[in-house]
Design a protein around this motif. Structure first.
Motif, PDB file in Angstrom:
ATOM      1  N   PRO A  26       0.792  -1.234   0.000  1.00 29.15           N
ATOM      2  CA  PRO A  26       0.000   0.000   0.000  1.00 29.15           C
ATOM      3  C   PRO A  26       0.824   1.283   0.000  1.00 29.15           C
ATOM      4  O   PRO A  26       0.335   2.334  -0.422  1.00 29.15           O
ATOM      5  CB  PRO A  26      -0.853  -0.119   1.272  1.00 29.15           C
ATOM      6  N   GLN A  27       2.081   1.223   0.440  1.00 32.67           N
ATOM      7  CA  GLN A  27       2.919   2.423   0.476  1.00 32.67           C
ATOM      8  C   GLN A  27       3.538   2.765  -0.879  1.00 32.67           C
ATOM      9  O   GLN A  27       4.140   3.824  -1.037  1.00 32.67           O
ATOM     10  CB  GLN A  27       4.047   2.270   1.505  1.00 32.67           C
ATOM     11  N   ALA A  28       3.419   1.897  -1.859  1.00 30.59           N
ATOM     12  CA  ALA A  28       4.005   2.139  -3.183  1.00 30.59           C
ATOM     13  C   ALA A  28       3.257   3.275  -3.883  1.00 30.59           C
ATOM     14  O   ALA A  28       2.043   3.432  -3.707  1.00 30.59           O
ATOM     15  CB  ALA A  28       3.946   0.868  -4.025  1.00 30.59           C
ATOM     16  N   ARG A  29       3.978   4.055  -4.703  1.00 26.21           N
ATOM     17  CA  ARG A  29       3.355   5.151  -5.457  1.00 26.21           C
ATOM     18  C   ARG A  29       2.397   4.625  -6.520  1.00 26.21           C
ATOM     19  O   ARG A  29       1.367   5.219  -6.771  1.00 26.21           O
ATOM     20  CB  ARG A  29       4.421   6.029  -6.111  1.00 26.21           C
ATOM     21  N   LYS A  30       2.766   3.529  -7.177  1.00 25.25           N
ATOM     22  CA  LYS A  30       1.908   2.873  -8.156  1.00 25.25           C
ATOM     23  C   LYS A  30       1.507   1.530  -7.579  1.00 25.25           C
ATOM     24  O   LYS A  30       2.265   0.932  -6.814  1.00 25.25           O
ATOM     25  CB  LYS A  30       2.658   2.674  -9.479  1.00 25.25           C
ATOM     26  N   PRO A  31       0.331   1.005  -7.943  1.00 22.43           N
ATOM     27  CA  PRO A  31      -0.099  -0.278  -7.388  1.00 22.43           C
ATOM     28  C   PRO A  31       0.966  -1.364  -7.587  1.00 22.43           C
ATOM     29  O   PRO A  31       1.494  -1.544  -8.681  1.00 22.43           O
ATOM     30  CB  PRO A  31      -1.365  -0.606  -8.181  1.00 22.43           C
ATOM     31  N   ALA A  32       1.285  -2.061  -6.497  1.00 25.21           N
ATOM     32  CA  ALA A  32       2.357  -3.061  -6.532  1.00 25.21           C
ATOM     33  C   ALA A  32       2.125  -4.103  -5.448  1.00 25.21           C
ATOM     34  O   ALA A  32       1.342  -3.898  -4.522  1.00 25.21           O
ATOM     35  CB  ALA A  32       3.710  -2.389  -6.328  1.00 25.21           C
ATOM     36  N   TYR A  33       2.839  -5.208  -5.598  1.00 25.38           N
ATOM     37  CA  TYR A  33       2.891  -6.247  -4.582  1.00 25.38           C
ATOM     38  C   TYR A  33       4.310  -6.325  -4.041  1.00 25.38           C
ATOM     39  O   TYR A  33       5.267  -6.003  -4.742  1.00 25.38           O
ATOM     40  CB  TYR A  33       2.547  -7.629  -5.157  1.00 25.38           C
ATOM     41  N   VAL A  34       4.429  -6.815  -2.814  1.00 20.23           N
ATOM     42  CA  VAL A  34       5.718  -7.227  -2.266  1.00 20.23           C
ATOM     43  C   VAL A  34       5.811  -8.729  -2.494  1.00 20.23           C
ATOM     44  O   VAL A  34       4.921  -9.480  -2.093  1.00 20.23           O
ATOM     45  CB  VAL A  34       5.843  -6.907  -0.766  1.00 20.23           C
ATOM     46  N   LEU A  35       6.877  -9.138  -3.169  1.00 19.39           N
ATOM     47  CA  LEU A  35       7.102 -10.557  -3.438  1.00 19.39           C
ATOM     48  C   LEU A  35       8.301 -11.052  -2.647  1.00 19.39           C
ATOM     49  O   LEU A  35       9.293 -10.323  -2.505  1.00 19.39           O
ATOM     50  CB  LEU A  35       7.397 -10.791  -4.923  1.00 19.39           C
ATOM     51  N   GLU A  36       8.213 -12.259  -2.141  1.00 19.46           N
ATOM     52  CA  GLU A  36       9.372 -12.977  -1.613  1.00 19.46           C
ATOM     53  C   GLU A  36       9.622 -14.113  -2.585  1.00 19.46           C
ATOM     54  O   GLU A  36       8.713 -14.918  -2.853  1.00 19.46           O
ATOM     55  CB  GLU A  36       9.112 -13.504  -0.209  1.00 19.46           C
ATOM     56  N   VAL A  37      10.847 -14.153  -3.119  1.00 14.90           N
ATOM     57  CA  VAL A  37      11.175 -15.101  -4.177  1.00 14.90           C
ATOM     58  C   VAL A  37      12.384 -15.934  -3.754  1.00 14.90           C
ATOM     59  O   VAL A  37      13.409 -15.383  -3.351  1.00 14.90           O
ATOM     60  CB  VAL A  37      11.478 -14.359  -5.502  1.00 14.90           C
ATOM     61  N   ASP A  38      12.245 -17.247  -3.868  1.00 10.45           N
ATOM     62  CA  ASP A  38      13.335 -18.173  -3.546  1.00 10.45           C
ATOM     63  C   ASP A  38      14.154 -18.426  -4.805  1.00 10.45           C
ATOM     64  O   ASP A  38      13.655 -19.013  -5.771  1.00 10.45           O
ATOM     65  CB  ASP A  38      12.755 -19.479  -3.019  1.00 10.45           C
ATOM     66  N   PHE A  39      15.409 -17.984  -4.795  1.00 14.38           N
ATOM     67  CA  PHE A  39      16.324 -18.171  -5.914  1.00 14.38           C
ATOM     68  C   PHE A  39      17.296 -19.328  -5.683  1.00 14.38           C
ATOM     69  O   PHE A  39      18.375 -19.364  -6.261  1.00 14.38           O
ATOM     70  CB  PHE A  39      17.094 -16.877  -6.203  1.00 14.38           C
ATOM     71  N   GLY A  40      16.921 -20.273  -4.853  1.00 14.33           N
ATOM     72  CA  GLY A  40      17.737 -21.467  -4.649  1.00 14.33           C
ATOM     73  C   GLY A  40      18.765 -21.306  -3.549  1.00 14.33           C
ATOM     74  O   GLY A  40      18.953 -20.224  -2.998  1.00 14.33           O
ATOM     75  N   PRO A  41      19.478 -22.397  -3.232  1.00 12.02           N
ATOM     76  CA  PRO A  41      20.387 -22.411  -2.086  1.00 12.02           C
ATOM     77  C   PRO A  41      21.575 -21.452  -2.213  1.00 12.02           C
ATOM     78  O   PRO A  41      22.054 -20.934  -1.207  1.00 12.02           O
ATOM     79  CB  PRO A  41      20.861 -23.859  -1.999  1.00 12.02           C
ATOM     80  N   GLU A  42      22.034 -21.192  -3.408  1.00 10.48           N
ATOM     81  CA  GLU A  42      23.193 -20.314  -3.582  1.00 10.48           C
ATOM     82  C   GLU A  42      22.853 -18.852  -3.297  1.00 10.48           C
ATOM     83  O   GLU A  42      23.659 -18.119  -2.724  1.00 10.48           O
ATOM     84  CB  GLU A  42      23.720 -20.445  -5.014  1.00 10.48           C
ATOM     85  N   ILE A  43      21.656 -18.424  -3.658  1.00 11.51           N
ATOM     86  CA  ILE A  43      21.260 -17.012  -3.550  1.00 11.51           C
ATOM     87  C   ILE A  43      20.296 -16.789  -2.397  1.00 11.51           C
ATOM     88  O   ILE A  43      20.368 -15.797  -1.693  1.00 11.51           O
ATOM     89  CB  ILE A  43      20.666 -16.525  -4.881  1.00 11.51           C
ATOM     90  N   GLY A  44      19.361 -17.704  -2.215  1.00 14.71           N
ATOM     91  CA  GLY A  44      18.402 -17.594  -1.123  1.00 14.71           C
ATOM     92  C   GLY A  44      17.153 -16.824  -1.501  1.00 14.71           C
ATOM     93  O   GLY A  44      16.854 -16.611  -2.672  1.00 14.71           O
TER      94      GLY A  44
END
Length: 112
Positions: A26-44
């Motif tokens: 809701p704090q974004a200037r344009k409509p947006a989502y907060v995503l949590e993305v798993d990029f695997g064990p090397e990156i997390g």
């Protein structure tokens, strides 16, 4: 169009990730989502803001594969520290459609 060398392209770490969570930003200037993305064990797991609300609901994003740039510096977006850039394309109406692999590949796989 400016041509780049192969070495320039190789500097960009485009990796496959699986969306673990998606919710309103809701704090974004344009409509947006907060995503949590798993990029695997090397990156997390990385967090990102994504302006994809026109074509996607949070519940249909969880579990999906996305392509993200994981080697940009972190960027403060309102109260969120964005740790990656989830990629997409604007359609003819300006809505963002996610860039996704067309087959199941392991999180962390690099685009080459």
């Amino acid at each position: 169009m400016t041509e780049i060398a192969w070495d320039d392209f190789m500097k960009v770490e485009l990796r496959v990730g699986r969306v673990l969570s998606a919710g309103p930003f809701p704090q974004a200037r344009k409509p947006a989502y907060v995503l949590e993305v798993d990029f695997g064990p090397e990156i997390g797991v990385r967090r990102s803001s994504a302006q994809i609300t026109a074509l996607y609901r949070p519940d249909e994003l969880v579990g999906r594969l996305v392509v993200g740039v994981v080697n940009f510096p972190r960027k403060q977006i309102g109260p969120l520290m964005s740790e990656c850039l989830v990629t997409g394309f604007h359609d003819s109406e300006g809505r963002v459609a996610l860039c996704v692999p067309d087959r199941d590949v392991p999180p962390g796989t690099r685009l080459l």
